[in-house]
Scaffold this active site. Structure first.
Site, mmCIF file in Angstrom:
data_model
loop_
_atom_site.group_PDB
_atom_site.id
_atom_site.type_symbol
_atom_site.label_atom_id
_atom_site.label_comp_id
_atom_site.label_asym_id
_atom_site.label_seq_id
_atom_site.Cartn_x
_atom_site.Cartn_y
_atom_site.Cartn_z
ATOM 1 N N TYR A 85 0.833 -1.202 0.000
ATOM 2 C CA TYR A 85 0.000 0.000 0.000
ATOM 3 C C TYR A 85 0.867 1.252 0.000
ATOM 4 O O TYR A 85 2.072 1.199 0.253
ATOM 5 C CB TYR A 85 -0.953 0.008 1.191
ATOM 6 N N GLU A 96 12.141 2.681 14.305
ATOM 7 C CA GLU A 96 11.166 3.692 13.874
ATOM 8 C C GLU A 96 9.950 3.613 14.777
ATOM 9 O O GLU A 96 10.013 3.044 15.868
ATOM 10 C CB GLU A 96 10.781 3.453 12.410
ATOM 11 N N LYS A 128 6.602 -1.808 2.084
ATOM 12 C CA LYS A 128 5.391 -1.216 2.672
ATOM 13 C C LYS A 128 4.235 -2.209 2.541
ATOM 14 O O LYS A 128 3.316 -2.051 1.724
ATOM 15 C CB LYS A 128 5.061 0.126 2.019
ATOM 16 N N LEU A 152 10.960 1.465 7.346
ATOM 17 C CA LEU A 152 10.394 1.945 6.087
ATOM 18 C C LEU A 152 10.854 3.388 5.935
ATOM 19 O O LEU A 152 10.507 4.235 6.761
ATOM 20 C CB LEU A 152 8.868 1.877 6.111
#
Length: 282
Positions: free
Chosen positions: A33, A177, A145, A201
């Site tokens: 996505y 993250e 992702k 990411l």
């Protein structure tokens, strides 16, 4: 609220859009996505988003449509929904089969879906937020992702239970993250962020902030950051397409700096807002 969505070549009311129960995205989270912010009808950093989408699709073996296809799709989606400020959501799965099977057949047609959702646009630096340090329990290819977000959701729920807006994740003490964001720290005027390897990411906002830092002559370094350094940071902020540049004033019980938005964070946030205004005025 009814919106117009795109699904496999058709424009439909959101309530009418249906996919097969044998779609591999539904059964296996076998898909990718992307989320693109739109300000006053203008997609922000669209080409960077599409490049990342292409990388993710290639990584899992889905044939990517052309860039022109995506550009036209995003433009028509915005036009049909007449929502000047929104988030464009794109999802591509491996497609649907006649029955459930772990290994996909070679002739599947990818399922392509796109929709919009509301975006509350802000033009000022947000108030500093709290984050919570948690173990990164997700898989080892966070650079893809993937629509498989169970680990992210579990971590977000745990952070929320601690009164935080996001987890600050780490693997054996090395900060990675958030569940839906990247992190930057400031120490003695230098901007620090974890490297864009397979453990994170690499966000489009992250990439843009590094670009803005270069323009502002702020020294920026991509290098491993560790939990035992958190007490020494002068500033901390997170970045994402929806939150943009969000100051962090507290990490669990640790107050970052004086708990307010720091000077470097404010400069970058203001530069980010200026780039949005420039997009709208073009």
């Amino acid at each position: 609220m009814t919106t117009t969505v795109y699904l496999n070549g058709e424009w439909l009311a959101s309530e009418q859009a249906k996919v097969s129960v044998f779609d591999r995205g539904f059964l296996f989270s076998d898909g990718i996505y992307e989320v693109v912010p739109v300000y006053q009808g203008h997609p922000f950093l669209l080409q960077l988003h599409l490049q990342r989408l292409h990388r993710s699709l290639t990584a899992i073996g889905i044939q990517a449509p052309t860039e022109d296809f995506w550009n036209n799709l995003v433009a028509e989606l915005i036009q049909r929904n007449a929502d000047p400020d929104c988030l464009v959501y794109i999802q591509v799965t491996m497609g649907a089969e006649a029955q459930r099977s772990h290994l996909p057949t070679s002739d599947l047609q990818p399922t392509i879906f796109a929709c919009v959702s509301p975006l509350q646009v802000h033009w000022q630096v947000p108030q500093p937020a709290k984050v919570a340090v948690l173990d990164d329990i997700r898989w080892q290819r966070c650079d893809i992702k993937s629509i498989s977000l169970l680990g992210n959701i579990m971590l977000k729920r745990e952070a929320a239970a601690r009164g935080a807006i996001e987890p600050l994740l780490h693997r054996d003490g090395r900060i990675t993250e958030g569940a839906s964001c990247n992190y930057f720290a400031v120490h003695q005027g230098k901007l620090l962020t974890p490297p864009a390897d397979h453990l994170i990411l690499s966000g489009i906002t992250r990439t843009w902030v590094l670009h803005l830092a270069q323009q502002l002559h702020i020294e920026a370094v991509e290098e491993p950051i560790y939990v035992n350094q958190l007490h020494h940071f002068d500033e901390l902020f997170l970045t994402s397409s929806s939150r943009e540049v969000q100051p962090v004033g507290q990490i669990d019980d640790i107050i970052v700096g004086n708990g307010q938005c720091g000077e470097v964070t404010a400069r970058l946030a203001e530069a980010f807002q200026a780039s949005k205004r420039h997009l709208i005025q073009e």
